[in-house]
Design a protein around this motif. Structure first.
Motif, PDB file in Angstrom:
ATOM      1  N   ARG A   1       0.829  -1.201   0.000  1.00 16.83           N
ATOM      2  CA  ARG A   1       0.000   0.000   0.000  1.00 16.83           C
ATOM      3  C   ARG A   1       0.870   1.260   0.000  1.00 16.83           C
ATOM      4  N   ARG A   2       1.910   1.282   0.837  1.00 12.06           N
ATOM      5  CA  ARG A   2       2.757   2.463   0.944  1.00 12.06           C
ATOM      6  C   ARG A   2       3.822   2.499  -0.142  1.00 12.06           C
ATOM      7  N   TYR A   3       4.164   1.329  -0.670  1.00  6.79           N
ATOM      8  CA  TYR A   3       5.253   1.289  -1.638  1.00  6.79           C
ATOM      9  C   TYR A   3       4.821   1.711  -3.035  1.00  6.79           C
ATOM     10  N   ASP A   4       3.591   1.390  -3.424  1.00  7.85           N
ATOM     11  CA  ASP A   4       3.149   1.664  -4.796  1.00  7.85           C
ATOM     12  C   ASP A   4       3.282   3.138  -5.190  1.00  7.85           C
ATOM     13  N   PRO A   5       2.854   4.091  -4.352  1.00 10.90           N
ATOM     14  CA  PRO A   5       3.028   5.498  -4.746  1.00 10.90           C
ATOM     15  C   PRO A   5       4.495   5.882  -4.915  1.00 10.90           C
ATOM     16  N   VAL A   6       5.373   5.311  -4.082  1.00 15.32           N
ATOM     17  CA  VAL A   6       6.804   5.604  -4.185  1.00 15.32           C
ATOM     18  C   VAL A   6       7.369   5.015  -5.475  1.00 15.32           C
ATOM     19  N   PHE A   7       7.033   3.753  -5.739  1.00 18.08           N
ATOM     20  CA  PHE A   7       7.500   3.086  -6.960  1.00 18.08           C
ATOM     21  C   PHE A   7       7.017   3.837  -8.200  1.00 18.08           C
ATOM     22  N   GLY A   8       5.737   4.193  -8.199  1.00 19.05           N
ATOM     23  CA  GLY A   8       5.176   4.909  -9.344  1.00 19.05           C
ATOM     24  C   GLY A   8       5.814   6.256  -9.556  1.00 19.05           C
ATOM     25  N   ALA A   9       6.049   6.983  -8.455  1.00 21.50           N
ATOM     26  CA  ALA A   9       6.655   8.314  -8.577  1.00 21.50           C
ATOM     27  C   ALA A   9       8.075   8.231  -9.130  1.00 21.50           C
ATOM     28  N   ILE A  10       8.842   7.258  -8.662  1.00 21.75           N
ATOM     29  CA  ILE A  10      10.220   7.095  -9.143  1.00 21.75           C
ATOM     30  C   ILE A  10      10.224   6.829 -10.647  1.00 21.75           C
ATOM     31  N   MET A  11       9.353   5.921 -11.081  1.00 24.89           N
ATOM     32  CA  MET A  11       9.305   5.568 -12.498  1.00 24.89           C
ATOM     33  C   MET A  11       8.762   6.717 -13.345  1.00 24.89           C
ATOM     34  N   ALA A  12       7.793   7.456 -12.825  1.00 16.63           N
ATOM     35  CA  ALA A  12       7.159   8.524 -13.596  1.00 16.63           C
ATOM     36  C   ALA A  12       8.072   9.730 -13.760  1.00 16.63           C
ATOM     37  N   GLN A  13       8.985   9.957 -12.822  1.00 15.50           N
ATOM     38  CA  GLN A  13       9.797  11.162 -12.833  1.00 15.50           C
ATOM     39  C   GLN A  13      11.071  11.041 -13.668  1.00 15.50           C
ATOM     40  N   GLY A  14      11.225   9.938 -14.379  1.00  9.27           N
ATOM     41  CA  GLY A  14      12.387   9.788 -15.238  1.00  9.27           C
ATOM     42  C   GLY A  14      12.332  10.745 -16.421  1.00  9.27           C
ATOM     43  N   ASP A  15      13.437  10.856 -17.127  1.00  7.89           N
ATOM     44  CA  ASP A  15      13.514  11.729 -18.298  1.00  7.89           C
ATOM     45  C   ASP A  15      12.971  10.984 -19.512  1.00  7.89           C
ATOM     46  N   TRP A  16      11.658  11.106 -19.733  1.00  9.34           N
ATOM     47  CA  TRP A  16      10.991  10.341 -20.777  1.00  9.34           C
ATOM     48  C   TRP A  16      10.803  11.131 -22.069  1.00  9.34           C
ATOM     49  N   HIS A  17      11.286  12.378 -22.097  1.00 11.42           N
ATOM     50  CA  HIS A  17      11.200  13.206 -23.312  1.00 11.42           C
ATOM     51  C   HIS A  17       9.767  13.284 -23.837  1.00 11.42           C
ATOM     52  N   GLY A  18       8.802  13.369 -22.915  1.00 10.13           N
ATOM     53  CA  GLY A  18       7.409  13.526 -23.316  1.00 10.13           C
ATOM     54  C   GLY A  18       6.713  12.256 -23.766  1.00 10.13           C
ATOM     55  N   GLN A  19       7.412  11.114 -23.729  1.00  9.25           N
ATOM     56  CA  GLN A  19       6.809   9.861 -24.185  1.00  9.25           C
ATOM     57  C   GLN A  19       5.813   9.329 -23.160  1.00  9.25           C
ATOM     58  N   GLN A  20       4.862   8.540 -23.661  1.00 12.27           N
ATOM     59  CA  GLN A  20       3.897   7.881 -22.778  1.00 12.27           C
ATOM     60  C   GLN A  20       4.620   6.838 -21.942  1.00 12.27           C
ATOM     61  N   VAL A  21       4.369   6.840 -20.646  1.00 12.72           N
ATOM     62  CA  VAL A  21       4.988   5.904 -19.715  1.00 12.72           C
ATOM     63  C   VAL A  21       3.925   4.940 -19.190  1.00 12.72           C
ATOM     64  N   HIS A  22       4.245   3.654 -19.174  1.00 10.95           N
ATOM     65  CA  HIS A  22       3.327   2.642 -18.666  1.00 10.95           C
ATOM     66  C   HIS A  22       3.912   2.005 -17.410  1.00 10.95           C
ATOM     67  N   ILE A  23       3.077   1.860 -16.400  1.00 13.72           N
ATOM     68  CA  ILE A  23       3.459   1.203 -15.157  1.00 13.72           C
ATOM     69  C   ILE A  23       2.399   0.159 -14.825  1.00 13.72           C
ATOM     70  N   PHE A  24       2.841  -1.046 -14.503  1.00 15.83           N
ATOM     71  CA  PHE A  24       1.921  -2.115 -14.121  1.00 15.83           C
ATOM     72  C   PHE A  24       2.076  -2.424 -12.639  1.00 15.83           C
ATOM     73  N   LEU A  25       0.936  -2.577 -11.957  1.00 12.55           N
ATOM     74  CA  LEU A  25       0.889  -3.026 -10.572  1.00 12.55           C
ATOM     75  C   LEU A  25       0.145  -4.361 -10.578  1.00 12.55           C
ATOM     76  N   VAL A  26       0.853  -5.439 -10.289  1.00 11.62           N
ATOM     77  CA  VAL A  26       0.326  -6.799 -10.469  1.00 11.62           C
ATOM     78  C   VAL A  26       0.242  -7.524  -9.125  1.00 11.62           C
ATOM     79  N   ASP A  27      -0.900  -8.137  -8.866  1.00 14.88           N
ATOM     80  CA  ASP A  27      -1.078  -8.992  -7.690  1.00 14.88           C
ATOM     81  C   ASP A  27      -1.357 -10.418  -8.155  1.00 14.88           C
TER      82      ASP A  27
END
Length: 202
Positions: A1-27
């Motif tokens: 519960r607490r880790y997902d926002p941290v994981f997502g933020a780290i991945m989202a804040q990369g230098d993606w040059h405006g590209q669409q970013v996909h993140i999967f959360l799998v259980d």
């Protein structure tokens, strides 16, 4: 519960040059969406919390789409889980979350989910949280392939593993100081989920 926002933020804040970013959360063991809680009486299950995290990540990062995948083998639990996450599916705009509840055993569906992750070149958090300790290593083979941005969390029931070990000791008429390796690995009849989880005696 607490880790997902941290994981997502780290991945989202990369230098993606405006590209669409996909993140999967799998259980791998989705459950019924809600369960009992000592603190609150009840609480949401991990797939539901993943949906809230996905919504919040998408609100903050317009170039990110978060996908939630939950596998559940119990049809009744899968039905309840669908009811719980439906609000996120029906939401509009950045509050809409791509959620899919998959009926069946994770052993039969994990590979297809990871194939979807790779097709989207996505980052991925996988939570393996079974009932008990039955997590044979071979069932996690789709997670052992080299992959960018893959993080795996295994909620291993240590107390359950100890109960199984002591039951085996008692059944074998052995003392507490007996060699666990001999007990678990000497013959096929004594193989256990412990050995399978950690890849046998290798």
């Amino acid at each position: 519960r607490r880790y997902d926002p941290v994981f997502g933020a780290i991945m989202a804040q990369g230098d993606w040059h405006g590209q669409q970013v996909h993140i999967f959360l799998v259980d791998t063991h989705g459950g019924g969406g809600q369960h009992l809680s000592i603190e609150r009486g009840w609480t949401y299950g991990s797939p539901a919390w993943a949906c809230f995290s996905a919504r919040d990540i998408q609100r903050r990062h317009s170039n990110v789409q978060v996908h939630v995948r939950a596998i559940e083998s119990d049809p009744a639990a899968a039905h309840l889980l669908r009811l719980t996450v439906q609000r996120h599916i029906e939401a509009k705009g950045t509050d809409h979350v791509d959620v899919r509840v998959i009926d069946g055993d994770y052993r039969d569906h994990l590979a297809e989910v990871m194939d979807e992750v790779r097709r989207n070149r996505a980052a991925c958090r996988v939570l393996v949280d079974p009932h008990g300790i039955d997590i044979p290593l071979w069932t996690l083979a789709p997670l052992l392939k080299p992959a960018w941005g893959l993080e795996v969390i295994i909620n291993f029931d240590a107390s359950g593993a100890l109960r199984v070990a002591h039951q085996l000791l008692k059944k074998g008429g052995l003392a507490e100081s007996s060699d666990f390796d001999d007990l678990l690995l000497a013959n096929a009849a004594h193989q256990s989920a412990l050995g399978e989880m950690f890849g046998g005696s290798s």
